[in-house]
Design a protein around this motif. Structure first.
Motif, PDB file in Angstrom:
ATOM      1  N   HIS A 475       1.331  -1.172   0.056  1.00  0.00           N
ATOM      2  CA  HIS A 475       0.287   0.021   0.014  1.00  0.00           C
ATOM      3  C   HIS A 475       1.046   1.335  -0.228  1.00  0.00           C
ATOM      4  CE1 HIS A 475      -3.378   2.757   0.716  1.00  0.00           C
ATOM      5  NE2 HIS A 475      -2.166   2.960   2.168  1.00  0.00           N
ATOM      6  N   LEU A 476       1.840   1.297   0.691  1.00  0.00           N
ATOM      7  CA  LEU A 476       2.953   2.653   0.908  1.00  0.00           C
ATOM      8  C   LEU A 476       3.388   2.925  -0.724  1.00  0.00           C
ATOM      9  CD1 LEU A 476       4.290   4.177   2.384  1.00  0.00           C
ATOM     10  CD2 LEU A 476       6.142   2.179   3.263  1.00  0.00           C
ATOM     11  N   LYS A 477       3.902   1.849  -0.910  1.00  0.00           N
ATOM     12  CA  LYS A 477       4.386   2.102  -2.457  1.00  0.00           C
ATOM     13  C   LYS A 477       3.866   2.171  -3.552  1.00  0.00           C
ATOM     14  CE  LYS A 477       8.185  -1.953  -2.217  1.00  0.00           C
ATOM     15  NZ  LYS A 477       9.100  -2.943  -2.303  1.00  0.00           N
ATOM     16  N   SER A 478       2.265   1.828  -3.576  1.00  0.00           N
ATOM     17  CA  SER A 478       1.596   2.445  -4.545  1.00  0.00           C
ATOM     18  C   SER A 478       1.424   2.982  -4.124  1.00  0.00           C
ATOM     19  CB  SER A 478      -0.030   1.849  -3.944  1.00  0.00           C
ATOM     20  OG  SER A 478      -1.058   2.042  -5.069  1.00  0.00           O
ATOM     21  N   GLN A 479       1.017   4.166  -2.933  1.00  0.00           N
ATOM     22  CA  GLN A 479       0.669   5.452  -2.703  1.00  0.00           C
ATOM     23  C   GLN A 479       1.994   6.749  -3.302  1.00  0.00           C
ATOM     24  OE1 GLN A 479      -2.017   7.237  -0.923  1.00  0.00           O
ATOM     25  NE2 GLN A 479      -3.036   4.913  -1.490  1.00  0.00           N
ATOM     26  N   LEU A 480       2.906   5.828  -2.922  1.00  0.00           N
ATOM     27  CA  LEU A 480       4.001   6.449  -3.395  1.00  0.00           C
ATOM     28  C   LEU A 480       4.437   6.711  -5.371  1.00  0.00           C
ATOM     29  CD1 LEU A 480       6.478   5.876  -0.372  1.00  0.00           C
ATOM     30  CD2 LEU A 480       5.402   8.423  -1.261  1.00  0.00           C
ATOM     31  N   SER A 481       3.757   5.811  -5.834  1.00  0.00           N
ATOM     32  CA  SER A 481       3.829   5.187  -7.391  1.00  0.00           C
ATOM     33  C   SER A 481       3.566   6.580  -8.006  1.00  0.00           C
ATOM     34  CB  SER A 481       3.501   3.893  -7.570  1.00  0.00           C
ATOM     35  OG  SER A 481       2.195   3.699  -7.605  1.00  0.00           O
ATOM     36  N   ASP A 482       2.276   7.309  -6.997  1.00  0.00           N
ATOM     37  CA  ASP A 482       1.207   7.988  -7.740  1.00  0.00           C
ATOM     38  C   ASP A 482       1.789   9.422  -6.502  1.00  0.00           C
ATOM     39  OD1 ASP A 482      -0.810   9.584  -8.739  1.00  0.00           O
ATOM     40  OD2 ASP A 482      -2.401   8.882  -7.675  1.00  0.00           O
ATOM     41  N   MET A 483       1.587  10.797  -8.055  1.00  0.00           N
ATOM     42  CA  MET A 483       1.477  11.381  -7.409  1.00  0.00           C
ATOM     43  C   MET A 483       0.752  12.275  -7.793  1.00  0.00           C
ATOM     44  SD  MET A 483       5.358  10.856  -6.218  1.00  0.00           S
ATOM     45  CE  MET A 483       5.720  12.573  -5.190  1.00  0.00           C
ATOM     46  N   ASP A 484       0.295  12.167  -7.952  1.00  0.00           N
ATOM     47  CA  ASP A 484      -1.001  12.826  -7.710  1.00  0.00           C
ATOM     48  C   ASP A 484      -1.894  13.881  -6.926  1.00  0.00           C
ATOM     49  OD1 ASP A 484      -3.478  14.451 -10.007  1.00  0.00           O
ATOM     50  OD2 ASP A 484      -4.379  12.533  -9.010  1.00  0.00           O
ATOM     51  N   GLN A 485      -2.297  14.650  -6.618  1.00  0.00           N
ATOM     52  CA  GLN A 485      -2.335  15.687  -5.256  1.00  0.00           C
ATOM     53  C   GLN A 485      -1.891  15.224  -4.133  1.00  0.00           C
ATOM     54  OE1 GLN A 485      -6.790  16.378  -5.232  1.00  0.00           O
ATOM     55  NE2 GLN A 485      -6.577  14.985  -6.978  1.00  0.00           N
ATOM     56  N   VAL A 486       0.024  14.705  -4.268  1.00  0.00           N
ATOM     57  CA  VAL A 486       0.732  14.165  -3.111  1.00  0.00           C
ATOM     58  C   VAL A 486       0.838  15.211  -2.555  1.00  0.00           C
ATOM     59  CG1 VAL A 486       2.594  15.356  -4.134  1.00  0.00           C
ATOM     60  CG2 VAL A 486       2.178  13.371  -2.516  1.00  0.00           C
ATOM     61  N   GLU A 487       1.167  16.672  -2.200  1.00  0.00           N
ATOM     62  CA  GLU A 487       0.812  17.350  -0.985  1.00  0.00           C
ATOM     63  C   GLU A 487      -0.512  16.981  -0.096  1.00  0.00           C
ATOM     64  OE1 GLU A 487       0.801  22.194  -0.033  1.00  0.00           O
ATOM     65  OE2 GLU A 487       2.364  21.451  -1.720  1.00  0.00           O
ATOM     66  N   TYR A 488      -1.564  16.848  -0.802  1.00  0.00           N
ATOM     67  CA  TYR A 488      -2.772  16.750  -0.368  1.00  0.00           C
ATOM     68  C   TYR A 488      -3.012  15.556   0.924  1.00  0.00           C
ATOM     69  CZ  TYR A 488      -8.064  15.465   0.242  1.00  0.00           C
ATOM     70  OH  TYR A 488      -9.309  16.424   0.591  1.00  0.00           O
ATOM     71  N   ARG A 489      -1.805  14.694   0.548  1.00  0.00           N
ATOM     72  CA  ARG A 489      -2.349  13.346   0.295  1.00  0.00           C
ATOM     73  C   ARG A 489      -1.030  12.995   1.938  1.00  0.00           C
ATOM     74  NH1 ARG A 489      -0.911   9.494  -2.584  1.00  0.00           N
ATOM     75  NH2 ARG A 489      -0.605  10.733  -4.144  1.00  0.00           N
ATOM     76  N   ALA A 490       0.009  14.177   1.910  1.00  0.00           N
ATOM     77  CA  ALA A 490       1.099  14.229   2.221  1.00  0.00           C
ATOM     78  C   ALA A 490       0.707  13.310   4.153  1.00  0.00           C
ATOM     79  CB  ALA A 490       1.293  15.339   2.818  1.00  0.00           C
ATOM     80  N   ARG A 491      -0.373  13.419   4.465  1.00  0.00           N
ATOM     81  CA  ARG A 491       0.013  13.070   6.085  1.00  0.00           C
ATOM     82  C   ARG A 491      -0.021  11.762   6.121  1.00  0.00           C
ATOM     83  NH1 ARG A 491      -2.254  16.821  11.093  1.00  0.00           N
ATOM     84  NH2 ARG A 491      -1.050  18.650  10.645  1.00  0.00           N
ATOM     85  N   HIS A 492      -1.068  10.720   4.943  1.00  0.00           N
ATOM     86  CA  HIS A 492      -1.450   9.544   5.211  1.00  0.00           C
ATOM     87  C   HIS A 492      -0.325   8.790   4.680  1.00  0.00           C
ATOM     88  CE1 HIS A 492      -3.313   6.215   4.785  1.00  0.00           C
ATOM     89  NE2 HIS A 492      -2.954   6.090   3.432  1.00  0.00           N
ATOM     90  N   ILE A 493       0.401   9.999   3.720  1.00  0.00           N
ATOM     91  CA  ILE A 493       2.093   8.723   3.514  1.00  0.00           C
ATOM     92  C   ILE A 493       2.438   8.604   4.650  1.00  0.00           C
ATOM     93  CG2 ILE A 493       4.402   9.215   1.894  1.00  0.00           C
ATOM     94  CD1 ILE A 493       2.379  10.363  -0.439  1.00  0.00           C
ATOM     95  N   VAL A 494       2.474   9.871   4.385  1.00  0.00           N
ATOM     96  CA  VAL A 494       3.649  10.425   6.247  1.00  0.00           C
ATOM     97  C   VAL A 494       2.796   9.141   7.338  1.00  0.00           C
ATOM     98  CG1 VAL A 494       5.154  11.301   7.629  1.00  0.00           C
ATOM     99  CG2 VAL A 494       4.726  12.283   5.561  1.00  0.00           C
ATOM    100  N   ASP A 495       1.948   9.164   7.654  1.00  0.00           N
ATOM    101  CA  ASP A 495       1.521   7.866   8.362  1.00  0.00           C
ATOM    102  C   ASP A 495       2.255   6.700   8.390  1.00  0.00           C
ATOM    103  OD1 ASP A 495      -0.178   9.819  10.276  1.00  0.00           O
ATOM    104  OD2 ASP A 495      -1.936   9.347   8.986  1.00  0.00           O
ATOM    105  N   GLN A 496       2.221   6.183   7.102  1.00  0.00           N
ATOM    106  CA  GLN A 496       2.255   4.778   7.002  1.00  0.00           C
ATOM    107  C   GLN A 496       3.967   4.859   6.775  1.00  0.00           C
ATOM    108  OE1 GLN A 496      -0.656   2.831   6.120  1.00  0.00           O
ATOM    109  NE2 GLN A 496      -1.329   4.735   6.308  1.00  0.00           N
ATOM    110  N   LEU A 497       4.356   5.744   5.970  1.00  0.00           N
ATOM    111  CA  LEU A 497       5.749   5.460   6.631  1.00  0.00           C
ATOM    112  C   LEU A 497       6.366   5.405   8.159  1.00  0.00           C
ATOM    113  CD1 LEU A 497       7.383   8.529   4.286  1.00  0.00           C
ATOM    114  CD2 LEU A 497       8.120   6.229   3.851  1.00  0.00           C
TER     115      LEU A 497
END
Length: 552
Positions: A475-497
């Motif tokens: 799931h983490l890799k999937s989130q980071l492979s798609d950079m569309d609206q990445v700033e909007y999703r940044a907190r979720h990404i850092v949570d998973q990291l």
């Protein structure tokens, strides 16, 4: 009093029972299984005896009491002496100075710099984690003094004059020139009211006056620990934003016009004086190169963010141990609290949060010990931002849940849980709030893509051990492979990291019960819920025992 005036037997309303005595006289290191294992795992084994000694010191009732006193008696600002001379003096309760003396005499501000060796940052982090449980506020100048060293080293002439006194294991709180003192503390002033974290919006100016010296005019909206001997500050020059070392006194013994306007009236962290200041032609010396102020001070910020991780992890530990201790000593509805299933769920969940925080913090300390290794440096670059974001952000709710375990007593100020709760948000906001950390992670991923490749390499160490972990990694890799609206999703990404790294480290650790409980509750299908919602099958008793302060 005559016999017929004596109180009757009925006048005695009750005997105090079922109220736990204060937790004191315990060894904070011996009773902390997660910390002891993390120290061993990350190369700090040689500091075991010293940490055992210091764990006993930090459990002594007199030091615990000083933590309470330093918060009860807030710092007071004295702008002028009795005949009208400007002195800009902040007066503290003696307990504050005693805590500072203890911290600096133990080398919490300098040990890895003065005695660099394998595991030095690990042992220092563990020691600071113990110390921060006494009282958090005075840790601000300790941290800033520690973190100033890499920045000041950028200018060898300043380093030669200042670093021997900065790293000295002593404490000289008197309000007099740095030239007359043997030990110095360093503060920091970056934030201005119009910009906040956007330091490039700063309006403070610096004009060169020769020999690397500048005249500085402007203001700072947050300058913590204003009684430090000098401050690293940002100001604009013709070349752009630059970094300066600004002393509180000039070398000739006259007062530098760094003028405190007022102290902040904060919700927490009240033992630490935070101030608004104005500089009316203050003397400062350039640190690093003109126009390179952010890279210069980021050396300091990286270290202060790491100490935020340490302090918040220590706050989580103190909150959890208070909750576990209380539950082991108090009964309700005919049964000790710690033996009641729902309370066990809460206590184990609190301890799991500590386990993940300690594992990540000490792993980043190991990386700090090995920055000559490219992979460790990449891990540290991403890990301080991820760890500072996640650990510090988790701490306020963790403190509240621990406070609730004590019931009404938990919100009373002479129980430490109330202070832990008030202090908890500070580290999440100081040195860049959650959004700033999340954006810094995105910046690192964009500017240095190798940080993510390296992060994955570390996470792959546990791949195949648990299907839920493997799914979270996918799931983490999937989130980071798609950079569309990445700033909007940044907190979720850092949570998973953060969650995947903590799970990985716990699987590499010594307790299968902890790893299983963490993955089941943080990476399982239910996701991260409220505290005390661990799924069935978690070995709560083993997890709670690891956090019991009286077991070690």
């Amino acid at each position: 009093m005559s016999k017929d005036q004596s109180p009757s037997a009925l006048a005695s309303t009750h005997t105090v029972i079922n109220q736990p005595s204060p937790l004191q006289g315990h060894n904070l290191y011996a009773g902390d299984t997660a910390l002891r294992e993390a120290v061993q795992r990350n190369g700090g084994h040689w500091g075991e005896d010293d940490l055992q000694r210091y764990g006993e010191v930090c459990g002594r009732p007199e030091w615990i009491e000083r933590g309470f006193q330093a918060n009860h008696y807030k710092p007071e600002f004295e702008p002028h002496d009795r005949v009208g001379n400007r002195i800009d003096q902040v007066n503290y309760h003696p307990a504050y100075h005693q805590l500072m003396q203890l911290a600096l005499s133990e080398g919490l501000h300098s040990a890895p710099w003065t005695d660099p060796k394998s595991g030095a940052h690990v042992v220092r982090a563990a020691k600071y984690y113990l110390h921060s449980q006494l009282e958090a506020g005075h840790g601000c100048p300790v941290t800033m003094t520690f973190a100033s060293v890499p920045s000041i080293k950028l200018t060898p002439s300043l380093a030669k004059d200042w670093l021997p006194k900065i790293t000295q294991r002593g404490y000289a709180p008197s309000n007099r020139p740095h030239t007359e003192k043997s030990a110095l503390t360093i503060g920091m002033g970056m934030t201005e009211k119009q910009g906040g974290s956007d330091v490039r919006a700063n309006t403070t100016t610096a004009t060169p006056i020769g020999d690397g010296a500048y005249e500085i005019v402007g203001h700072k909206w947050f300058t913590s620990a204003p009684m430090c001997d000098a401050f690293l500050m940002l100001a604009q020059t013709d070349a752009g934003l630059s970094c300066f070392l600004v002393p509180r006194w000039r070398p000739d013994g006259t007062k530098n016009p760094v003028q405190v306007q007022r102290l902040k009236n904060k919700a927490g962290n009240v033992s630490n004086a935070s101030s608004e200041i104005e500089m009316r032609g203050a003397l400062g010396w350039l640190v690093g190169e003109e126009g390179r102020g952010v890279p210069a001070i980021i050396e300091m910020v990286s270290a202060t963010r790491f100490d935020c991780m340490i302090g918040s992890s220590g706050g989580q530990r103190q909150a959890a141990l208070q909750a576990i201790y209380h539950a082991s000593q108090r009964s309700a509805f005919g049964k000790t609290l710690i033996d009641q299933p729902l309370m066990q769920n809460v206590l184990a969940d609190l301890q799991l949060e500590v386990e993940g925080s300690v594992a990540m913090t000490l792993r980043m300390a190991q990386a700090m010990d090995n920055l000559d290794n490219a992979q460790q440096k990449l891990l540290m670059r991403l890990g301080t931002a991820v760890g500072k974001y996640w650990i510090c952000k988790r701490t306020p709710h963790h403190a509240y849940e621990a406070m609730e375990c004590l019931g009404g007593n938990g919100v009373i100020e002479n129980f430490i849980t109330a202070r832990l709760y008030r202090d908890a948000p500070i580290n999440a906001i100081w040195e860049g709030s959650g959004n700033i950390q999340a954006l810094d992670v995105l910046r690192a991923l964009t500017k240095t893509p190798d940080v993510l490749t390296n992060w994955y390499d570390v996470l792959h160490q546990s791949k195949g051990n648990d299907l839920r972990y493997d799914r979270a990694l996918t799931h983490l890799k999937s989130q980071l492979s798609d950079m569309d609206q990445v700033e909007y999703r940044a907190r979720h990404i850092v949570d998973q990291l953060a969650l995947t790294m903590q799970a990985n480290l716990l699987m590499q650790g010594d307790s299968s019960a902890v790893a299983e409980g963490f993955i089941a509750s943080r990476l399982g299908t239910q996701g991260v819920g409220n505290t005390g919602t661990l799924p069935l099958g978690v070995d709560v008793k083993t997890i709670i025992e690891r956090g019991n302060p009286l077991v070690g």
